[in-house]
Design an enzyme around this catalytic site. Structure first.
Site, PDB file in Angstrom:
ATOM      1  N   GLU A 186       0.820  -1.216   0.000  1.00  0.00           N
ATOM      2  CA  GLU A 186       0.000   0.000   0.000  1.00  0.00           C
ATOM      3  C   GLU A 186       0.854   1.266   0.000  1.00  0.00           C
ATOM      4  O   GLU A 186       0.421   2.316  -0.473  1.00  0.00           O
ATOM      5  CB  GLU A 186      -0.927  -0.003   1.226  1.00  0.00           C
ATOM      6  CG  GLU A 186      -2.077   0.975   1.124  1.00  0.00           C
ATOM      7  CD  GLU A 186      -3.084   0.819   2.234  1.00  0.00           C
ATOM      8  OE1 GLU A 186      -4.093   1.542   2.212  1.00  0.00           O
ATOM      9  OE2 GLU A 186      -2.870  -0.021   3.149  1.00  0.00           O
ATOM     10  N   LYS A 207     -13.239   2.028  -2.205  1.00  0.00           N
ATOM     11  CA  LYS A 207     -14.184   2.347  -1.128  1.00  0.00           C
ATOM     12  C   LYS A 207     -15.333   3.205  -1.653  1.00  0.00           C
ATOM     13  O   LYS A 207     -16.500   3.013  -1.294  1.00  0.00           O
ATOM     14  CB  LYS A 207     -13.461   3.072   0.000  1.00  0.00           C
ATOM     15  CG  LYS A 207     -12.482   2.218   0.776  1.00  0.00           C
ATOM     16  CD  LYS A 207     -11.809   3.037   1.877  1.00  0.00           C
ATOM     17  CE  LYS A 207     -10.808   2.211   2.663  1.00  0.00           C
ATOM     18  NZ  LYS A 207     -10.126   3.027   3.712  1.00  0.00           N
ATOM     19  N   HIS A 225       8.542 -26.332   0.790  1.00  0.00           N
ATOM     20  CA  HIS A 225       7.966 -27.442   0.034  1.00  0.00           C
ATOM     21  C   HIS A 225       7.033 -26.956  -1.070  1.00  0.00           C
ATOM     22  O   HIS A 225       6.276 -27.755  -1.629  1.00  0.00           O
ATOM     23  CB  HIS A 225       7.231 -28.378   0.991  1.00  0.00           C
ATOM     24  CG  HIS A 225       8.127 -29.004   2.006  1.00  0.00           C
ATOM     25  ND1 HIS A 225       8.746 -30.219   1.820  1.00  0.00           N
ATOM     26  CD2 HIS A 225       8.560 -28.548   3.218  1.00  0.00           C
ATOM     27  CE1 HIS A 225       9.501 -30.503   2.873  1.00  0.00           C
ATOM     28  NE2 HIS A 225       9.403 -29.501   3.736  1.00  0.00           N
TER      29      HIS A 225
END
Length: 408
Positions: free
Chosen positions: A256, A399, A282
């Site tokens: 951000e 938003k 892994h």
């Protein structure tokens, strides 16, 4: 005829970057947090005398990730398990199954609720808060609010005589862990917040007084900047499950803060990845070793887990060849796994930047240092990139669209 000219960024000197960072302290509030006197804060919290055994933190992103990073790092510490006053639970997601699953772990009658939102209008936070209020009585006896002094959430708190703690306007959410956002719940839970600030102050002093961390941080940030078009992905490989929360916090902080448009109107960004060893040995390690060389790697190890749990000296039929691990301490095993991975990457990928951070032990002092170290590093990289490290227009756009969709 259309003619576009793209001017290369000018690489500033270390001295110029340092001068800009020092100047930035006048307007960016997180720099001052390690130096704040918290005596009055602790007295005020002690006087509230909340007796609940559980704390439910309602927030998202910068309102929760830093606190979770510290709590997750410390919660299994044997010394703290005897002194912690309250258990923390985090309500971040509007996923209804996760929401109700977290609620099922609580004794709602014995829970202190803390609502955290810098703006005071975060949709996820207020939605969850409303739902909790519908199933349990929440008032000044079991609620705290942490927000900006002039937010609508603070108006709600004042109207209902609920204790409110301020988030300074000049402290961005993802840089707020050492403000009231993190200090209030962590102190109530029984953590030593003085040690968090003391260690962060040490990092700050070392850099700004140009001691050992000055050259280190400037060099590391410059490396990320100058090789950003080659190594565009920055992976942290943390060798402890205790650092899972830190990894999540780092991903928000880095992504951000650094994914921005620079002063030349050019898109910039360094992609953060949080890996956990040995689990990701892994899986993701295959991509690192034989995939494209586009990643820098930072390995984080814990020097002393202060836990002597050993592998049992048991011989398993058909697995006798593995008896060489018998009686080995798990703390030795995990650090040797880290060392083996580092050696493997160095051998196979001689061209990629690698650095190693070693944490001394599991304590507030050590996690406080790590958090502030990465906040400073983020700010310095931002200066090299010539971006605004502290806004988030890309997030704000989503938003706004969400609010428009919900109102329809």
């Amino acid at each position: 005829m259309k003619n576009n000219l793209y001017y290369p960024q000018i690489s500033l000197s270390n001295e110029e970057i340092f001068s800009e960072i020092k100047k930035e302290r006048e307007s960016i509030g997180y720099y001052s947090l390690p130096h704040v006197d918290i005596t009055d804060l602790k007295i005020r919290l002690d006087n509230l005398n909340f007796t609940q055994k559980q704390i439910a933190i309602i927030g998202i992103g910068g309102s929760t990730l830093g606190t979770y990073a510290i709590y997750n790092f410390m919660k299994y510490n044997k010394q703290h398990s005897k002194t912690l006053k309250k258990e923390l639970f985090f309500f971040e997601s509007t996923d209804p199954v996760n929401l109700n699953g977290t609620i099922s772990q609580l004794n709602l009658e014995d829970t202190l609720f803390i609502v955290i939102s810098k703006s005071g209008t975060t949709i996820e936070t207020i939605s969850i808060f409303k739902y909790l209020m519908s199933i349990i009585k929440i008032d000044k006896s079991n609620l705290l609010v942490i927000t900006e002094h002039d937010s609508k959430l603070n108006t709600f708190a004042t109207t209902n005589d609920i204790n409110s703690f301020e988030i300074p306007k000049d402290v961005g959410g993802r840089f707020s862990v050492l403000s009231n956002v993190g200090l209030v719940p962590l102190y109530l839970a029984g953590f030593n917040i003085d040690e968090l600030l003391r260690s962060a102050k040490k990092i700050s002093t070392s850099f700004f007084e140009q001691h050992e961390l000055y050259d280190h941080l400037i060099k590391k940030a410059r490396t990320y900047y100058e090789f950003k078009d080659v190594y565009n992905i920055n992976a942290i490989f943390s060798y402890s499950q205790l650092l899972e929360g830190f990894n999540k916090w780092y991903v928000q902080l880095w992504g951000e803060s650094l994914g921005k448009i620079d002063i030349n109107n050019t898109n910039q960004g360094l992609t953060p990845i949080g890996l956990l060893g040995p689990v990701d040995q892994h899986s993701f390690l295959q991509l690192i070793v034989e995939g494209k060389s586009d990643k820098t790697l930072t390995f984080i190890k814990i020097k002393d887990f202060k836990d002597d749990t050993k592998i049992a000296p048991i011989t398993l039929a058909g697995l006798e060849d593995l008896d060489y691990i018998n009686n080995l301490n798990f703390k030795e095993l995990i650090n040797q796994q880290a060392d083996a991975t580092i050696a493997s990457v160095k051998e196979c990928k001689k061209d990629i930047p690698i650095d190693i951070i070693e944490i001394e032990n599991i304590s507030e002092y050590e996690i406080g240092k790590l958090l502030f170290y990465y906040e400073l590093l983020t700010s310095i990289v931002g200066k090299f990139l010539r971006i605004n490290t502290y806004d988030q227009p890309g997030v704000e756009g989503g938003k706004i669209i969400l609010k428009e969709m919900l109102k329809k």
